[in-house]
Design a protein around this motif. Structure first.
Motif, PDB file in Angstrom:
ATOM      1  N   ILE A 164      11.306  28.743  -8.390  1.00  0.00           N
ATOM      2  CA  ILE A 164      11.073  27.824  -9.507  1.00  0.00           C
ATOM      3  C   ILE A 164      10.244  26.625  -9.047  1.00  0.00           C
ATOM      4  CG2 ILE A 164      12.164  26.290 -11.188  1.00  0.00           C
ATOM      5  CD1 ILE A 164      12.478  29.265 -11.779  1.00  0.00           C
ATOM      6  N   GLN A 165      10.548  26.096  -7.881  1.00  0.00           N
ATOM      7  CA  GLN A 165       9.806  24.946  -7.359  1.00  0.00           C
ATOM      8  C   GLN A 165       8.360  25.317  -7.059  1.00  0.00           C
ATOM      9  OE1 GLN A 165      12.383  24.030  -4.086  1.00  0.00           O
ATOM     10  NE2 GLN A 165      13.714  22.694  -5.293  1.00  0.00           N
ATOM     11  N   ILE A 166       8.152  26.519  -6.536  1.00  0.00           N
ATOM     12  CA  ILE A 166       6.790  26.975  -6.253  1.00  0.00           C
ATOM     13  C   ILE A 166       5.984  27.078  -7.545  1.00  0.00           C
ATOM     14  CG2 ILE A 166       5.444  28.977  -5.496  1.00  0.00           C
ATOM     15  CD1 ILE A 166       7.610  29.442  -3.372  1.00  0.00           C
ATOM     16  N   ALA A 167       6.599  27.652  -8.587  1.00  0.00           N
ATOM     17  CA  ALA A 167       5.912  27.812  -9.869  1.00  0.00           C
ATOM     18  C   ALA A 167       5.552  26.461 -10.481  1.00  0.00           C
ATOM     19  CB  ALA A 167       6.785  28.618 -10.831  1.00  0.00           C
ATOM     20  N   THR A 168       6.505  25.513 -10.458  1.00  0.00           N
ATOM     21  CA  THR A 168       6.259  24.216 -11.102  1.00  0.00           C
ATOM     22  C   THR A 168       5.279  23.355 -10.304  1.00  0.00           C
ATOM     23  OG1 THR A 168       8.327  23.446 -10.061  1.00  0.00           O
ATOM     24  CG2 THR A 168       8.431  24.097 -12.367  1.00  0.00           C
ATOM     25  N   VAL A 169       5.346  23.402  -8.979  1.00  0.00           N
ATOM     26  CA  VAL A 169       4.378  22.653  -8.161  1.00  0.00           C
ATOM     27  C   VAL A 169       2.973  23.164  -8.430  1.00  0.00           C
ATOM     28  CG1 VAL A 169       3.540  22.262  -5.807  1.00  0.00           C
ATOM     29  CG2 VAL A 169       5.965  21.977  -6.321  1.00  0.00           C
ATOM     30  N   ARG A 170       2.848  24.472  -8.521  1.00  0.00           N
ATOM     31  CA  ARG A 170       1.539  25.082  -8.756  1.00  0.00           C
ATOM     32  C   ARG A 170       0.947  24.628 -10.094  1.00  0.00           C
ATOM     33  NH1 ARG A 170       0.323  31.593  -8.318  1.00  0.00           N
ATOM     34  NH2 ARG A 170      -1.926  31.477  -8.704  1.00  0.00           N
ATOM     35  N   ILE A 171       1.746  24.682 -11.163  1.00  0.00           N
ATOM     36  CA  ILE A 171       1.252  24.290 -12.485  1.00  0.00           C
ATOM     37  C   ILE A 171       0.966  22.790 -12.535  1.00  0.00           C
ATOM     38  CG2 ILE A 171       1.842  24.148 -14.939  1.00  0.00           C
ATOM     39  CD1 ILE A 171       3.527  26.680 -14.549  1.00  0.00           C
ATOM     40  N   MET A 172       1.866  21.997 -11.950  1.00  0.00           N
ATOM     41  CA  MET A 172       1.695  20.548 -11.965  1.00  0.00           C
ATOM     42  C   MET A 172       0.434  20.138 -11.217  1.00  0.00           C
ATOM     43  SD  MET A 172       4.457  17.590 -10.927  1.00  0.00           S
ATOM     44  CE  MET A 172       4.265  17.838  -9.163  1.00  0.00           C
ATOM     45  N   ALA A 173       0.193  20.733 -10.052  1.00  0.00           N
ATOM     46  CA  ALA A 173      -1.007  20.416  -9.267  1.00  0.00           C
ATOM     47  C   ALA A 173      -2.269  20.805 -10.021  1.00  0.00           C
ATOM     48  CB  ALA A 173      -0.949  21.137  -7.924  1.00  0.00           C
ATOM     49  N   ALA A 174      -2.217  21.948 -10.705  1.00  0.00           N
ATOM     50  CA  ALA A 174      -3.373  22.392 -11.483  1.00  0.00           C
ATOM     51  C   ALA A 174      -3.679  21.409 -12.613  1.00  0.00           C
ATOM     52  CB  ALA A 174      -3.109  23.782 -12.053  1.00  0.00           C
ATOM     53  N   GLY A 175      -2.631  20.890 -13.269  1.00  0.00           N
ATOM     54  CA  GLY A 175      -2.835  19.933 -14.358  1.00  0.00           C
ATOM     55  C   GLY A 175      -3.383  18.611 -13.877  1.00  0.00           C
ATOM     56  N   LEU A 223      -0.029  23.600   1.136  1.00  0.00           N
ATOM     57  CA  LEU A 223      -0.608  24.878   0.730  1.00  0.00           C
ATOM     58  C   LEU A 223      -0.353  25.150  -0.751  1.00  0.00           C
ATOM     59  CD1 LEU A 223       0.222  27.224   3.756  1.00  0.00           C
ATOM     60  CD2 LEU A 223      -2.038  26.448   3.012  1.00  0.00           C
ATOM     61  N   LEU A 224       0.845  24.794  -1.211  1.00  0.00           N
ATOM     62  CA  LEU A 224       1.176  24.983  -2.630  1.00  0.00           C
ATOM     63  C   LEU A 224       0.308  24.108  -3.530  1.00  0.00           C
ATOM     64  CD1 LEU A 224       5.078  25.244  -2.815  1.00  0.00           C
ATOM     65  CD2 LEU A 224       3.389  27.010  -3.345  1.00  0.00           C
ATOM     66  N   ILE A 225       0.089  22.875  -3.094  1.00  0.00           N
ATOM     67  CA  ILE A 225      -0.754  21.952  -3.871  1.00  0.00           C
ATOM     68  C   ILE A 225      -2.179  22.490  -3.954  1.00  0.00           C
ATOM     69  CG2 ILE A 225      -1.758  19.644  -3.930  1.00  0.00           C
ATOM     70  CD1 ILE A 225       0.859  18.622  -2.674  1.00  0.00           C
ATOM     71  N   LEU A 226      -2.687  22.984  -2.823  1.00  0.00           N
ATOM     72  CA  LEU A 226      -4.021  23.584  -2.819  1.00  0.00           C
ATOM     73  C   LEU A 226      -4.053  24.836  -3.685  1.00  0.00           C
ATOM     74  CD1 LEU A 226      -5.099  23.220   0.934  1.00  0.00           C
ATOM     75  CD2 LEU A 226      -6.033  22.010  -1.051  1.00  0.00           C
ATOM     76  N   LEU A 227      -2.965  25.597  -3.636  1.00  0.00           N
ATOM     77  CA  LEU A 227      -2.863  26.800  -4.460  1.00  0.00           C
ATOM     78  C   LEU A 227      -2.972  26.443  -5.940  1.00  0.00           C
ATOM     79  CD1 LEU A 227      -2.179  29.875  -4.627  1.00  0.00           C
ATOM     80  CD2 LEU A 227       0.211  29.194  -4.832  1.00  0.00           C
ATOM     81  N   GLY A 228      -2.278  25.376  -6.333  1.00  0.00           N
ATOM     82  CA  GLY A 228      -2.337  24.950  -7.723  1.00  0.00           C
ATOM     83  C   GLY A 228      -3.696  24.410  -8.106  1.00  0.00           C
ATOM     84  N   ALA A 229      -4.278  23.589  -7.225  1.00  0.00           N
ATOM     85  CA  ALA A 229      -5.563  22.949  -7.522  1.00  0.00           C
ATOM     86  C   ALA A 229      -6.712  23.952  -7.569  1.00  0.00           C
ATOM     87  CB  ALA A 229      -5.848  21.865  -6.486  1.00  0.00           C
TER      88      ALA A 229
END
Length: 296
Positions: free
Chosen positions: A44-55, A225-231
């Motif tokens: 859940i944290q991975i999914a939300t970090v990814r979406i949040m970073a993308a936004g 890495l997760l932040i980069l994944l989202g961005a």
């Protein structure tokens, strides 16, 4: 590129294929980052970090173009954000802990089929015979790739597999919503206005978990890495995907799900895994299928 470049049908096809390949590389490489991050954070944290970073990536454009926001499109942005990013991210997160990635990849390859069905039933899209043939070949090729790459084979008896089917159906609705109601909007602003609302929802969910307490020296690299994944793999990929939708078709754009197993297979080869005749056979069938889907 100038306007003549984009007005040339042959150039549009070439650009569509190049961008589709780039999307496949970006999304196909996401699984490695997610897998490495699961040791430090929950699904859940991975999914939300990814979406949040993308936004967050789109904030500068959203702020600067706030006066251009088309209020009449609000419901379409919201539906696109929910069906194209937010809800599928959680469905994949829940299913990922219960089924293997091979099964997830195979079922996700049904997305173009749902795009075609949803488009015909709800959006008055015309189904062409070669598109049906291309969809069938693409799914068969993806299945061959996954079966030949999986030592344990596939089992469709797990009820959590239905979550992947549901996510693919949501993708089918999202692609048609963007294609019909949001196609004339700048891809950057379209991606930003679509992602910002679900990014806020993701932030609320993320900080209601033990996310902050998990951040330490050992989890800092996975977090970055997760932040980069989202961005990049979500934010930048959203722009590319929306642009491909505008210059091609919803079914062709969604056929990127067929190419993701190809990328995963090639990355495995680079990492030392062997490639058999079935791998090449499956990849060839996929490419023929995607060609038929884009045939005029």
């Amino acid at each position: 590129m100038n306007k003549k470049t984009f007005s040339n049908p042959e150039n549009k096809v070439l650009i569509s294929w190049l961008l589709l390949s780039l999307l496949a590389i970006m999304w196909g490489s996401s699984f490695i980052i997610i897998k490495k991050s699961l040791d430090s954070f929950t699904a859940i944290q991975i999914a939300t970090v990814r979406i949040m970073a993308a936004g967050i990536v789109f904030l500068p454009w959203i702020i600067s173009a706030r006066k251009q926001y088309p209020k009449e499109k609000t419901k379409h942005f919201l539906w696109s954000g929910l069906l194209g990013y937010f809800l599928p991210a959680f469905l994949f997160a829940f299913a990922g802990s219960k089924i293997n990635s091979s099964l997830s990849g195979t079922l996700n390859s049904a997305t173009p089929l749902f795009v075609l069905i949803v488009g015909a039933v709800f959006f008055q899209q015309i189904i062409k015979r070669w598109q049906v043939a291309g969809l069938f070949l693409g799914f068969v090729g993806s299945l061959i790739l996954v079966l030949s790459s999986s030592k344990d084979g596939l089992s469709f008896n797990n009820p959590y597999a239905l979550l992947i089917i549901l996510a693919s159906l949501m993708y089918g609705f999202n692609v048609n919503i963007v294609g019909k109601h949001l196609s004339g909007i700048n891809p950057i602003l379209l991606s930003g206005w679509t992602l910002i609302t679900v990014a806020i929802l993701s932030a609320i969910i993320l900080f209601s978990t033990d996310f902050v307490s998990r951040i330490n020296a050992n989890t800092l690299n996975p977090l970055l890495l997760l932040i980069l994944l989202g961005a990049i793999n979500s934010g930048l990929a959203a722009i590319i995907f929306n642009y491909v939708l505008q210059i091609s078709s919803p079914v062709f754009a969604s056929s990127v799900t067929y190419l993701i197993p190809v990328v995963a297979t090639l990355m495995g080869f680079i990492d030392g895994e062997s490639i058999s005749f079935l791998h090449y056979f499956g990849m060839t069938i996929i490419l023929v299928g995607v060609y038929l889907i884009n045939k005029k």
